[in-house]
Scaffold this active site. Structure first.
Site, PDB file in Angstrom:
ATOM      1  N   GLU A 242       0.830  -1.203   0.000  1.00 22.37           N
ATOM      2  CA  GLU A 242       0.000   0.000   0.000  1.00 22.37           C
ATOM      3  C   GLU A 242       0.866   1.255   0.000  1.00 22.37           C
ATOM      4  OE1 GLU A 242      -2.621  -0.215   3.341  1.00 22.37           O
ATOM      5  OE2 GLU A 242      -4.243  -1.078   2.153  1.00 22.37           O
ATOM      6  N   GLY A 339      -4.142  30.220 -10.453  1.00 21.64           N
ATOM      7  CA  GLY A 339      -5.000  31.324 -10.054  1.00 21.64           C
ATOM      8  C   GLY A 339      -6.436  30.892  -9.810  1.00 21.64           C
TER       9      GLY A 339
END
Length: 379
Positions: A242, A339
């Site tokens: 994992e 932005g």
């Protein structure tokens, strides 16, 4: 170390890029997430492309690839599709545990259909009071004749709502030590007494993470994976896989963010010139690139060490820790550099930020990684 791709690795990378170009464009990914329906089409496509069983034995239809090659696969898939990487992650870990700990009959019955996309799995491990502390598992498996009766609950079991089998960790001997009394069971998802409830989350709702209640769920002893009370080593193997998979996925996600930022910096103009010519933008992008280079070295070195048979826990935990924390930072930088447009749901950057946050928890928290690293240093 030389981490330039071998011919086989380069072919794997190119084949996954071709797969993603067909199945994982940005519009498809957004539509899958918004649908909140399991992407069965993507699962079938991964199987048809031979990607579901990359690390599983060739005798059962798998690719037989080493961990470094599997990391490259996670890297490339995550560069385009969190859903595809998640499907590979869940089924890959469960398949690896069946391959390592299952009986010949279990391997024969399950691994071929897994690789072919005919069977889906989920790993039922975490509980409300046993996440970081796996030895604190409280779901019980009581022997009853030739069978076991499972009682308790699991939390955050990803893929459970659409799985055929739940690979379930249970306490099968209350008198044994906390690490000695745990067994793994392959629980059919249609078992009587099994209740599965999807839990809404910040990202990836197309593959639901679930609360699973086991209300006296009866399974045969043939459903047990490996020896009774002997699952701790398999849980450690699953945890390592994992962590390495999450780290490699962070690498791919971070590369996708850098790609998007570079394109935006070249195209977006302010004050009469592309924003990529401003030093403030250049420096932030340069920092992103450095983080990604370091991430790649840590991930690849950990995978290579494990492939060579070294005790690689510290390297794997280091890779997961660094990759998860820096993927989050890279995603935040991507949001800032794009932005206000990045804040809106039609822009992939906000999805990448949400996906990056999961890495802070999947495969173990940052604090647990630091604990394990410190322990490996003798502290």
């Amino acid at each position: 170390m030389d981490f330039r791709d071998t011919e086989q690795q380069a072919e794997l990378r190119q084949s996954i890029r071709a797969f993603c170009a067909t199945h994982c464009d940005s519009e498809s990914e957004a539509a899958r997430e918004q649908s909140e329906q399991y992407p069965a089409d993507l699962h079938r496509a991964l199987a048809a492309a031979g990607l579901l069983g990359l690390g599983l034995p060739r005798d059962y239809g798998g690719g037989g690839l080493d961990l470094l090659a599997q990391c490259i696969a996670f890297e490339e898939l995550s560069r385009h599709s969190g859903a595809a990487a998640n499907i590979l992650f869940i089924n890959g870990v469960c398949g690896a545990l069946v391959a390592a700990g299952g009986s010949p009959a279990q391997r024969e019955a399950l691994l071929g259909p897994l690789c072919a996309g005919e069977l889906r799995f989920a790993f039922a491990l975490t509980e409300s009071e046993a996440g970081s502390d796996l030895a604190g598992l409280s779901l019980t498996a009581q022997p009853r004749g030739e069978d076991y009766v499972l009682s308790g609950s699991k939390l955050y079991t990803t893929g459970a709502a659409d799985a055929h089998f739940l690979l379930t960790a249970a306490r099968s001997d209350a008198k044994a030590g906390p690490r000695q009394g745990i067994s793994l069971f392959l629980v059919p998802a249609d078992s009587a007494g099994l209740e599965i409830t999807a839990l809404p989350k910040l990202a990836g709702n197309e593959i639901a993470s679930c609360r699973v209640a086991y209300r006296d769920v009866q399974v045969s002893s043939d459903a047990r994976l490996g020896e009774a009370n002997g699952a701790w080593s398999w849980l450690m193997l699953g945890g390592a896989l994992e962590r390495l998979s999450v780290a490699a996925s962070c690498l791919g996600l971070s590369r996708a963010i850098l790609d998007a930022v570079l394109a935006h910096a070249a195209e977006r103009e302010q004050f009469g010139q592309p924003i990529g010519r401003f030093q403030a933008v250049q420096h932030r992008i340069a920092d992103m690139s450095v983080r990604i280079e370091a991430m790649q070295w840590l991930v690849y070195a950990a995978a290579q060490a494990a492939d060579l048979g070294a005790a690689a826990q510290r390297q794997i935990c280091s890779a997961k820790l660094f990759a998860a924390e820096n993927a989050q930072q890279i995603a935040q930088d991507g949001m800032r550099l794009l932005g206000g447009r990045a804040y809106f749901s039609d822009n992939p950057m906000q999805r990448r930020l949400r996906e990056a946050l999961l890495a802070l928890y999947a495969g173990g928290t940052m604090e647990i990684q630091r604990n394990l690293i410190a322990r490996s240093l003798g502290l």
